[in-house]
Design an enzyme around this catalytic site. Structure first.
Site, PDB file in Angstrom:
ATOM      1  N   HIS A 122      45.297  54.476  29.264  1.00 23.34           N
ATOM      2  CA  HIS A 122      44.588  53.351  28.653  1.00 23.34           C
ATOM      3  C   HIS A 122      43.427  52.846  29.506  1.00 23.34           C
ATOM      4  O   HIS A 122      42.929  51.753  29.288  1.00 23.34           O
ATOM      5  CB  HIS A 122      45.571  52.215  28.353  1.00 23.34           C
ATOM      6  CG  HIS A 122      46.610  52.593  27.339  1.00 23.34           C
ATOM      7  ND1 HIS A 122      47.845  51.977  27.244  1.00 23.34           N
ATOM      8  CD2 HIS A 122      46.605  53.544  26.375  1.00 23.34           C
ATOM      9  CE1 HIS A 122      48.545  52.535  26.267  1.00 23.34           C
ATOM     10  NE2 HIS A 122      47.814  53.478  25.725  1.00 23.34           N
ATOM     11  N   CYS A 133      22.865  51.701  29.287  1.00 22.50           N
ATOM     12  CA  CYS A 133      22.345  52.649  30.292  1.00 22.50           C
ATOM     13  C   CYS A 133      23.443  53.395  31.038  1.00 22.50           C
ATOM     14  O   CYS A 133      23.164  54.356  31.750  1.00 22.50           O
ATOM     15  CB  CYS A 133      21.434  51.929  31.278  1.00 22.50           C
ATOM     16  SG  CYS A 133      22.295  50.856  32.465  1.00 22.50           S
ATOM     17  N   CYS A 153      19.934  45.783  32.708  1.00 20.18           N
ATOM     18  CA  CYS A 153      19.079  46.267  31.617  1.00 20.18           C
ATOM     19  C   CYS A 153      19.246  45.435  30.351  1.00 20.18           C
ATOM     20  O   CYS A 153      18.529  45.630  29.368  1.00 20.18           O
ATOM     21  CB  CYS A 153      19.367  47.741  31.320  1.00 20.18           C
ATOM     22  SG  CYS A 153      20.835  48.022  30.292  1.00 20.18           S
ATOM     23  N   ASN A 214      64.642  51.470  32.152  1.00 18.95           N
ATOM     24  CA  ASN A 214      64.008  50.396  31.396  1.00 18.95           C
ATOM     25  C   ASN A 214      65.021  49.270  31.196  1.00 18.95           C
ATOM     26  O   ASN A 214      66.216  49.528  31.089  1.00 18.95           O
ATOM     27  CB  ASN A 214      63.525  50.919  30.033  1.00 18.95           C
ATOM     28  CG  ASN A 214      62.574  49.953  29.346  1.00 18.95           C
ATOM     29  OD1 ASN A 214      61.608  49.490  29.949  1.00 18.95           O
ATOM     30  ND2 ASN A 214      62.840  49.634  28.091  1.00 18.95           N
TER      31      ASN A 214
END
Length: 241
Positions: A122, A133, A153, A214
């Site tokens: 990600h 640019c 720019c 987890n």
């Protein structure tokens, strides 16, 4: 045999480990999961929308200044430090056991811990570029900007993070598939494996040991060699490397 002992045995006997991690890897470093119940409540209360919408490509285009306000407040934690999981993974890479880290996180904590071969599905808050640019900017340029960060720019400086509605980088995805498909051990940590296409990477694993660490259950628990429902930093702090 305890689950820690089993994990230690798997790591000791493996020489081609790949780690695949999600938001839960960084929560012990003080970075909240912005898609958690607390994150959703906070975003609805303060911004009037869900986290998924606030970091979507269309919201970025239509409400650019509000996007950056949310992004800086909720996705950037500049002073966060690596926790025992990040540090253990860096050590495993250094001794040659861990071949790659595939991460859904954008915080750069694996790099801070010393890991080298990191595939950031990600993107990263630490890479930013002008949309006109292409000039690259560091994170501080985003943080110090009032409103919308601009290039010299005049173009908008966009973080190199994958927003909702945007595709993953094909090269990063393909490298991730290659590493996972060749691994003898895949350790998945801190992710509930519900965000696709990233969660689908598990299907490319052909090796011997699938380890899931987890706090909550996942749909893949029944396919795993070892399931540990605990904080991943706490688990890795008990592993000898």
């Amino acid at each position: 045999m305890s689950k820690i002992s089993k994990l230690q045995e798997i790591i000791d006997s493996s020489d081609n480990i790949v780690f695949f991690g999600g938001a839960g890897v960084s929560t012990e470093s003080g970075i909240p999961d912005f898609r958690s119940q607390n994150g959703i409540y906070k975003s609805l209360k303060k911004y009037g929308d869900t986290p998924e919408n606030l970091v979507s490509h269309s919201y970025y285009l239509e409400h650019t200044e509000e996007f950056f306000n949310y992004y800086k407040d909720n996705l950037v934690f500049k002073d966060a430090k690596p926790n025992p999981a990040h540090i253990a993974l860096a050590k495993l890479e250094k001794i040659g056991k861990l071949k790659a880290i595939v991460t859904q996180n954008i915080d750069g904590l694996h790099q801070k811990a010393g890991s080298k071969n990191i595939l950031e599905l990600h993107g990263s808050i630490h890479r930013n570029y002008c949309q006109i640019c292409g000039k690259e900017y560091e994170l501080n340029h985003i943080l110090k900007s009032d409103g919308i960060p601009k290039c010299e720019c005049g173009g908008i400086v966009k973080p190199d993070v994958v927003l909702y509605e945007e595709p993953l980088n094909n090269a990063v995805l393909n490298f991730s598939i290659d590493y996972i498909s060749q691994a003898d051990t895949l350790i998945i940590g801190g992710t509930s494996l519900v965000v696709y296409p990233a969660a689908g990477l598990i299907n490319y694993f052909n090796g011997k040991n699938l380890v899931l660490i987890n706090k909550s259950e996942t749909h893949y628990d029944n396919l795993s060699s070892l399931v540990i429902n605990d904080a991943i930093g706490e688990i890795f702090s008990q592993i000898k490397i």
